[in-house]
Design an enzyme around this catalytic site. Structure first.
Site: not given
Length: 267
Positions: A56, A75, A133, A153
């Site tokens: 991200h 996050e 991740h 992605r």
């Protein structure tokens, strides 16, 4: 105080429950009406299969790649449940140059660069923006993140979904992966803070006006919750595991029962 009902999103690998959201892609109308644009998005992720390898952007890169209103996405995950041997991808094995990562992707050999770690119930993983991740199968997670739905992605294990190599490579950062351990009881970063509370009998606290709206998520157990403000006490609301409440600034929150809670604040 609001009890928030989840918004479910089915995925090829399982499903997500958006349990505290004002994001346009999955808003809870009563939450939007109360708070407007809340800077956090809280989810339950049920991963029956492995998610894509993804990254991200940070705030600056999100604006650069997606437009002036875009937020980045930092996050964290709290492991609610894990099957024996369940793993996730947490960063890369070393500091790779963009050209190296691109070559690995083109050669279908990105898996060789991924740092795969086993996790267990109660573990906590912080994922700053820019961290490569992937959540593995057999995991159920509580995810607290910036209110952002941008995912790039890098690799999707052979599934025929779109990948976003150029934007992903622009967003990847060389960040050292921290040791994964049990949640330490409290955590804070630039965007949010979390505090774990175990209740046996009763517990009360004042939701600070300076902190804005706060969230109370029930990790385990059951009980009753109510708030008290200038207009008096609200009716008792029964709760059980995996339910979440949004508490207005200035309210006194009282909880009765035997339960394990996570208090979540935006910063």
């Amino acid at each position: 105080m609001l009890k928030l009902d989840p918004v479910k999103s089915e995925k090829v690998w399982g499903y997500e429950l958006w349990i505290a959201s004002t994001h346009p892609n999955g808003p809870q109308k009563e939450f939007v009406k109360a708070v407007g644009d809340y800077p956090l998005l809280v989810k339950i992720i049920q991963a029956d299969d492995t998610l894509s390898v993804q990254v991200h952007p940070d705030d600056k890169k999100a604006v650069e790649l997606e437009g002036p209103d875009a937020r980045g996405k930092t996050e964290c995950w709290y492991v609610l449940d894990a099957k024996p041997g369940a793993k996730l991808v947490y960063g890369l094995k070393k500091d790779y140059k963009k050209e190296e990562l691109k070559a690995l992707i083109e050669d279908k050999n990105l898996e060789s660069a991924l740092n795969s770690v086993e996790v267990h119930k109660g573990d906590f993983i912080f994922i700053p923006s820019g961290t490569v991740h992937a959540i593995g199968g057999g995991l159920r997670l509580l995810e607290v993140q910036q209110s952002c739905d941008i995912t790039y992605r890098l690799y999707d294990w052979g599934r025929p979904r779109e990948i976003h190599v150029e934007k992903a490579l622009e967003s990847v950062k060389s960040l050292p992966a921290k040791k994964i351990e049990k949640f330490p009881g409290e955590f804070e970063c630039q965007y949010f803070s979390l505090e774990e509370v175990k209740v046996q009998g009763g517990y009360s606290y004042l939701a600070s006006k300076a902190d804005g709206w706060q969230l109370v998520y029930v990790l385990e157990g059951s009980g009753k919750i109510h708030s008290t403000d200038a207009n008096g006490k609200s009716p008792d609301e029964a709760f059980k595991a995996e339910e979440i409440f949004a508490c207005a600034p200035g309210d006194k929150i009282t909880i009765e029962g035997a339960c394990h809670l996570m208090k979540i604040k935006a910063k």
